[in-house]
Design an enzyme around this catalytic site. Structure first.
Site, PDB file in Angstrom:
ATOM      1  N   TYR A 162      44.352  70.387  84.458  1.00  0.00           N
ATOM      2  CA  TYR A 162      44.880  69.910  83.186  1.00  0.00           C
ATOM      3  C   TYR A 162      46.046  70.800  82.746  1.00  0.00           C
ATOM      4  O   TYR A 162      46.502  71.657  83.491  1.00  0.00           O
ATOM      5  CB  TYR A 162      43.762  69.854  82.158  1.00  0.00           C
ATOM      6  CG  TYR A 162      42.707  68.812  82.490  1.00  0.00           C
ATOM      7  CD1 TYR A 162      43.041  67.461  82.570  1.00  0.00           C
ATOM      8  CD2 TYR A 162      41.385  69.163  82.744  1.00  0.00           C
ATOM      9  CE1 TYR A 162      42.091  66.496  82.885  1.00  0.00           C
ATOM     10  CE2 TYR A 162      40.424  68.208  83.058  1.00  0.00           C
ATOM     11  CZ  TYR A 162      40.788  66.877  83.130  1.00  0.00           C
ATOM     12  OH  TYR A 162      39.846  65.928  83.447  1.00  0.00           O
ATOM     13  N   ARG A 307      24.590  67.431  85.454  1.00  0.00           N
ATOM     14  CA  ARG A 307      23.963  66.181  85.881  1.00  0.00           C
ATOM     15  C   ARG A 307      22.457  66.298  86.099  1.00  0.00           C
ATOM     16  O   ARG A 307      21.737  65.299  85.998  1.00  0.00           O
ATOM     17  CB  ARG A 307      24.657  65.670  87.141  1.00  0.00           C
ATOM     18  CG  ARG A 307      26.057  65.139  86.876  1.00  0.00           C
ATOM     19  CD  ARG A 307      26.835  64.926  88.146  1.00  0.00           C
ATOM     20  NE  ARG A 307      27.068  66.190  88.833  1.00  0.00           N
ATOM     21  CZ  ARG A 307      27.637  66.290  90.026  1.00  0.00           C
ATOM     22  NH1 ARG A 307      28.022  65.198  90.667  1.00  0.00           N
ATOM     23  NH2 ARG A 307      27.834  67.467  90.580  1.00  0.00           N
ATOM     24  N   CYS A 337      26.863  58.395  86.909  1.00  0.00           N
ATOM     25  CA  CYS A 337      27.530  59.139  85.835  1.00  0.00           C
ATOM     26  C   CYS A 337      29.028  58.851  85.815  1.00  0.00           C
ATOM     27  O   CYS A 337      29.536  58.183  84.907  1.00  0.00           O
ATOM     28  CB  CYS A 337      27.244  60.633  85.971  1.00  0.00           C
ATOM     29  SG  CYS A 337      27.293  61.280  87.654  1.00  0.00           S
TER      30      CYS A 337
END
Length: 424
Positions: A162, A307, A337
């Site tokens: 990012y 998870r 997911c």
């Protein structure tokens, strides 16, 4: 266990997982509250899904926002649920830069470079000084709202490809000014974001990094060890160590089942040897043996679990002997997911059909005798649910329980997985 001056009841943190439960307006929904309410009882802290800090910088149209004051009341309800469960609330702030979703109207794209991600995405605008200053202010304003919404800790996303990582990575950052070139220049923007946020809020600030982007020419561990020392020197209260980049190495970003388990924990251990602030490890922690290995080897101070808490909300509680019963395993397959969010259905789990549902089976008003014919996954699940509702259940299967799912251990080109799984 502490992050800054915030006490956590144990060393387990729920990692940020995108839910896709928003209705397109950035507000917290009842579905969010129910999802987190089920998972806060045994962990020390919860990092809810990444929140967008500007409505034009969204990764998903169903993402929670923290860009305007009208989001604060809903975020307060979320932190309230987390606090009622005995956990601390950590807000995860992320500027995606060039990785903003090109499919969302009105999104904007800025980066250290003017090159698009090689795997797709919009062509970004190379950031000028005014753009850099504006991005820092946007982080600051989001952190101020987070404090008003009763979050206990701020987490800044400096990894995973990012915006901040787009400055850190020599593979991406092709600038020739004071923000590019040398290591000292490439980390400048990151440190300005960190100190900028520290200037405006009194909350502890932890930083999430990719210990290694797992791609040639990208962020590497040796530089990240030096970077971690500088984060500590500039006021960071903890370092959260993951790996990969959403642009070029998404399997590592998502910690898919085909990546090497334990590699991110080892990175965390190497970084821990260089800093005195807490280090958080993450990545496919889905068995008690994983936890024991991390703790016995001293790889980190805190363990982030994601998870595994989808598949079994009581995973940590069972490890701590606070809940009885066997663990429902996480396969690290990313189908329910990641696949659920991408499809627009919202976060789900192949192993746990209750994920994302507002209503779960309750005790039946009248108990009955129930016959379930067929012992595949659906039949076994139906039998379990009926039993939990109080019925007397008989399950019939002609051959072997599991049905065609037993063939899952014989995937194409992978050989027989039974030996590798330690199965008979």
């Amino acid at each position: 266990m502490q992050i800054g001056e915030i006490d956590l009841r144990n060393r387990f943190i729920m990692a940020p997982i995108k839910t896709g439960y928003n209705e397109g307006n950035g507000l917290v929904t009842d579905r969010h509250l129910e999802f987190y309410r089920r998972r806060v009882k045994h962990v020390g802290a919860v990092i809810p899904e990444p929140v967008y800090i500007d409505s034009r910088l969204r990764e998903s149209p169903t993402q929670i926002g923290i860009d305007t004051d009208d989001k604060i009341e809903g975020l307060k309800s979320l932190t309230g649920v987390i606090h009622e469960g005995g956990s601390k609330a950590v807000v995860h702030l992320n500027h995606p830069g060039r990785m903003a979703n090109p499919g969302i109207p009105d999104n904007i794209y800025f980066s250290s470079t003017d090159r698009a991600c090689g795997n797709g995405g919009a062509k970004p605008e190379r950031m000028k000084q005014g753009d850099i200053d504006r991005a820092i202010r946007t982080f600051q304003e989001a952190a101020i709202r987070a404090k008003r919404a009763n979050f206990d800790v701020v987490e800044l996303q400096f990894g995973h490809g990012y915006l901040v990582a787009q400055f850190l990575s020599p593979r991406v950052n092709d600038r020739e000014d004071e923000y590019g070139g040398s290591f000292g220049n490439r980390i400048r923007f990151a440190l300005e974001v960190l100190t900028g946020v520290k200037d405006v809020v009194s909350l502890p600030v932890q930083v999430r990094i990719s210990g290694d982007e797992m791609v040639s020419g990208g962020i590497e561990l040796n530089e990240m060890k030096d970077f971690a020392e500088l984060l500590e020197a500039n006021g960071a209260d903890a370092v959260h160590v993951s790996a990969g980049t959403v642009c070029t190495t998404p399997p590592w970003y998502f910690q898919h089942m085909f990546t090497t388990k334990g590699r991110t924990w080892e990175m965390a251990g190497e970084i821990k040897s260089r800093v005195s602030i807490p280090v958080i490890s993450v990545g496919r922690v889905n068995s008690f043996e994983d936890i024991d290995e991390i703790l016995e080897e001293g790889m980190s101070d805190f363990i982030a679990v994601g998870r595994a808490l989808l598949a079994d909300p009581d995973f940590v509680g069972k490890y701590l002997d606070e809940v009885e019963g066997e663990v429902r395993p996480c396969l690290a397959c990313s189908d329910g997911c990641l696949g659920g969010v991408k499809s627009g259905k919202g976060l789900g789990c192949l192993m746990n059909p209750e994920v994302g549902r507002m209503e779960v089976p309750s005790k039946a008003e009248k108990e009955r005798k129930v016959a379930v014919v067929g012992g595949g996954l659906a039949g076994m699940s139906a039998a379990v649910v009926a039993s939990r509702r109080g019925h007397e259940v008989t399950l019939f299967e002609r051959d072997e329980l599991g049905g065609v799912f037993n063939l899952a251990l014989l995937p194409p080109r992978q050989g027989d997985l039974t030996a590798r799984r330690g199965l008979p």
